[in-house]
Structure formats: C-alpha cells, structure tokens
Design a protein around this motif. Structure first.
Motif, short mmCIF file in Angstrom:
data_model
loop_
_atom_site.label_atom_id
_atom_site.label_comp_id
_atom_site.label_asym_id
_atom_site.label_seq_id
_atom_site.Cartn_x
_atom_site.Cartn_y
_atom_site.Cartn_z
N UNK A 194 -39.28 -17.30 -32.73
CA UNK A 194 -39.13 -16.40 -34.23
C UNK A 194 -40.48 -15.52 -34.27
N UNK A 195 -40.32 -14.30 -34.78
CA UNK A 195 -41.37 -13.53 -35.12
C UNK A 195 -41.40 -13.34 -36.50
N UNK A 196 -42.38 -13.77 -37.42
CA UNK A 196 -42.35 -13.66 -38.67
C UNK A 196 -43.56 -12.67 -39.27
N UNK A 197 -43.42 -11.63 -39.89
CA UNK A 197 -44.42 -10.64 -40.22
C UNK A 197 -45.09 -11.12 -41.55
N UNK A 198 -44.59 -12.09 -42.30
CA UNK A 198 -45.25 -12.75 -43.70
C UNK A 198 -45.41 -11.39 -44.53
N UNK A 222 -46.70 -15.59 -35.91
CA UNK A 222 -46.98 -14.97 -37.27
C UNK A 222 -47.78 -13.92 -37.42
N UNK A 223 -47.37 -13.04 -38.26
CA UNK A 223 -48.35 -11.93 -38.52
C UNK A 223 -49.40 -12.09 -39.32
N UNK A 224 -50.79 -11.80 -39.04
CA UNK A 224 -51.41 -12.07 -39.98
C UNK A 224 -51.42 -11.46 -41.35
N UNK A 225 -51.97 -12.09 -42.32
CA UNK A 225 -51.79 -11.53 -43.77
C UNK A 225 -53.02 -10.61 -44.26
N UNK A 226 -53.98 -10.38 -43.14
CA UNK A 226 -55.21 -9.66 -43.37
C UNK A 226 -55.09 -8.38 -42.96
N UNK A 227 -54.97 -7.21 -43.70
CA UNK A 227 -54.90 -5.87 -43.02
C UNK A 227 -56.03 -5.73 -42.13
N UNK A 228 -57.17 -5.88 -41.98
CA UNK A 228 -58.15 -5.68 -41.27
C UNK A 228 -57.84 -6.17 -39.67
N UNK A 229 -56.84 -7.13 -39.72
CA UNK A 229 -56.33 -7.55 -38.36
C UNK A 229 -55.48 -6.67 -37.65
N UNK A 230 -55.01 -5.44 -38.47
CA UNK A 230 -53.83 -4.41 -37.70
C UNK A 230 -54.56 -3.25 -37.50
N UNK A 231 -54.37 -2.64 -36.31
CA UNK A 231 -55.13 -1.60 -35.89
C UNK A 231 -53.90 -0.24 -36.03
N UNK A 289 -44.66 -23.64 -30.89
CA UNK A 289 -46.02 -23.92 -31.78
C UNK A 289 -45.88 -22.75 -32.79
N UNK A 290 -47.03 -22.74 -33.49
CA UNK A 290 -47.23 -21.79 -34.51
C UNK A 290 -48.25 -21.00 -34.30
N UNK A 291 -48.41 -19.66 -33.82
CA UNK A 291 -49.38 -18.97 -33.30
C UNK A 291 -49.63 -17.63 -34.35
N UNK A 292 -50.72 -17.29 -34.65
CA UNK A 292 -50.81 -16.04 -35.70
C UNK A 292 -51.62 -14.97 -34.94
N UNK A 293 -51.30 -13.65 -35.15
CA UNK A 293 -51.96 -12.56 -34.59
C UNK A 293 -51.82 -11.29 -35.38
N UNK A 294 -52.79 -10.34 -35.15
CA UNK A 294 -52.61 -9.03 -35.58
C UNK A 294 -52.04 -8.15 -34.72
N UNK A 345 -47.12 -5.09 -36.42
CA UNK A 345 -47.46 -6.37 -35.52
C UNK A 345 -47.60 -6.19 -34.02
N UNK A 346 -46.22 -5.74 -33.73
CA UNK A 346 -46.08 -5.35 -32.17
C UNK A 346 -45.80 -3.59 -32.08
N UNK A 347 -46.69 -3.12 -31.15
CA UNK A 347 -46.41 -1.90 -31.03
C UNK A 347 -46.44 -1.37 -29.47
N UNK A 348 -45.87 -0.39 -29.36
CA UNK A 348 -45.81 0.06 -27.76
C UNK A 348 -45.47 1.71 -27.63
N UNK A 349 -46.14 2.51 -26.78
CA UNK A 349 -45.91 3.78 -26.80
C UNK A 349 -45.71 4.40 -25.26
#
Length: 237
Positions: free
Chosen positions: A114-118, A71-80, A47-52, A98-102
């Motif tokens: 596939x992971x697509x950051x757009x 898919x990565x969101x194309x709206x900056x407000x969805x990124x932390x 399927x096609x899923x969108x996330x920040x 889009x994907x973070x870990x520490x």
C-alpha cells in the motif's frame, strides 16, 4: 517489461520500518542505483516506511511486498517542488507529489502493498491549490511503457494519480481509496496515448476516472474495462 535481474532492498540502504523516521534518502538511492545498473526491482519489504518526494527513474520496478506500507510525510518541507519543461496547464508552476517521474521509460509500480499519502494532513488553502500545498500521490509526465498493477493507493492530498502525456500506460488490478481531502480524484489520464485501465476498484470523493487534455496533446486509444467505480462526483468524466 521491466528487467528484474537484481533486487535493491531499501532496508539495505538504511530505510527504517518506523514512521517517525524519514526514509526518503535510502529509497531514492536504491532507485538511482537500480536505474544506473540497467534496471531491476526496488523492494519495499513488509513494514511501515515514511518518505517525502521520491523520483522514479527508467527501468525501475518499485515493488511493495505484502504487508508493506509506504506513508507520505505530513510535513510539506519533505516534498520537493518539481517543474517539468513540458508545457501544459498543470506544469505552469512547480508542484509537489510523493512519487514523481518525468521523461522515463519502462517503469513499473507493483506488489501487494500500500502507498498512503496521509492527505488529510494538508489543508485546502485556496480554490486551486492542488499540487501546490497539497501533494499529489503519484505523477508521471511523458512516461513510456508505464505499468501500475495490484497495489493499493490511499489518501492523497488531492489527485491520486496524474498521468500526463504518457504512451503505452497500463493500469491493472489496483485499488484506490481517496476520500480524505478536496479534489480527491481516483485517476486522471491527461493527453495519454495507448492506455489500458482494467480491473481497478476505486472509491473517491471527487471524479473517479477522468480523461482530460491540459495541453495540446489529446487522449487517444484508451480502453477502460472491468472496473468498479464509486464517487461523490463523476464516475467517468
């Protein structure tokens, strides 16, 4: 190896195969439950899923089934904006990805999806705005026993993958296509130890495979083999 005792399907948490709908909360809840329960697979089905911004946790395998695209969101407000307490040139300010870990252990990203950051949606605003107004696709800091294999990574806002101060990192059989914005590196290995990069096929507008040190920690014991690298800049830097 990731303990794959249980699958956590993101659809069960409310994720929608619809790029007009943001599924960040559902995916994050699946990751949190998986990690708290001792580990397993967080499954993104076909399927096609969108996330920040999504934050990976220890003992989690993020698995993208064949036919799945995140898919990565194309709206900056969805990124932390995330700021690590690990001191390096690339952590002196908060960055978005889009994907973070520490400080995670035993994390895998796997599957035939596939992971697509757009990334084309994010305009270059200054000479050093990567990770500030243009998100990285994948950034892992101080990870131990990290595996990224088989998946396809496309279209980051800047660097595709940044691994900073990671130990025992394995990149295996992935495909990277990153020619849609500025600073479009394929992979950046930054102060990492015990690294294997094998069978990667990459096509990037900027550097292909980059070994660097933006902190006092050097790159050590890195093996790169059986890769096909195309770049408008440096194939290996």
């Amino acid at each position: 190896m990731t303990v794959q005792a249980t699958d956590y399907n993101i659809v069960s948490y409310g994720a929608k195969s619809d790029t007009t709908v943001l599924s960040t909360t559902a995916i994050q809840k699946a990751i949190d439950d998986c990690s708290k329960s001792g580990g397993g697979r967080v499954v993104i089905p076909a399927g096609m899923f969108k996330a920040g911004t999504i934050v990976l946790k220890s003992d989690v395998c993020l698995y993208l089934e064949q036919g799945a695209t995140l898919y990565g969101s194309t709206d900056l407000k969805d990124y932390i904006p995330m700021k690590s307490d690990y001191v390096s040139l690339r952590t002196n300010v908060a960055t978005i990805q889009l994907i973070y870990a520490d400080k995670v252990r035993n994390v895998t990203i796997d599957g035939q999806g596939t992971i697509d950051g757009r990334g084309r949606a994010f305009k270059k605003l200054s000479w050093n705005d990567e990770g500030i107004t243009r998100p990285h696709l994948l950034r892992i800091i101080r990870g131990e026993d990290i595996t990224v294999r088989n998946i396809t990574l496309r279209n980051s806002g800047c660097w595709m993958q940044h691994y900073l101060a990671c130990d025992r990192l394995k990149i295996d059989g992935i495909k990277v296509f990153n020619r849609n914005n500025y600073n479009n590196d394929a992979i950046d290995l930054d102060g990492c130890h015990e690294v294997t990069v094998k069978g990667m096929v990459s096509d990037s507008d900027d550097d292909g495979i980059t070994l660097k040190s933006t902190s006092p920690r050097l790159c050590e014991n890195v093996s790169i083999s059986d890769c096909e690298v195309s770049s408008h800049c440096n194939a290996i830097k």
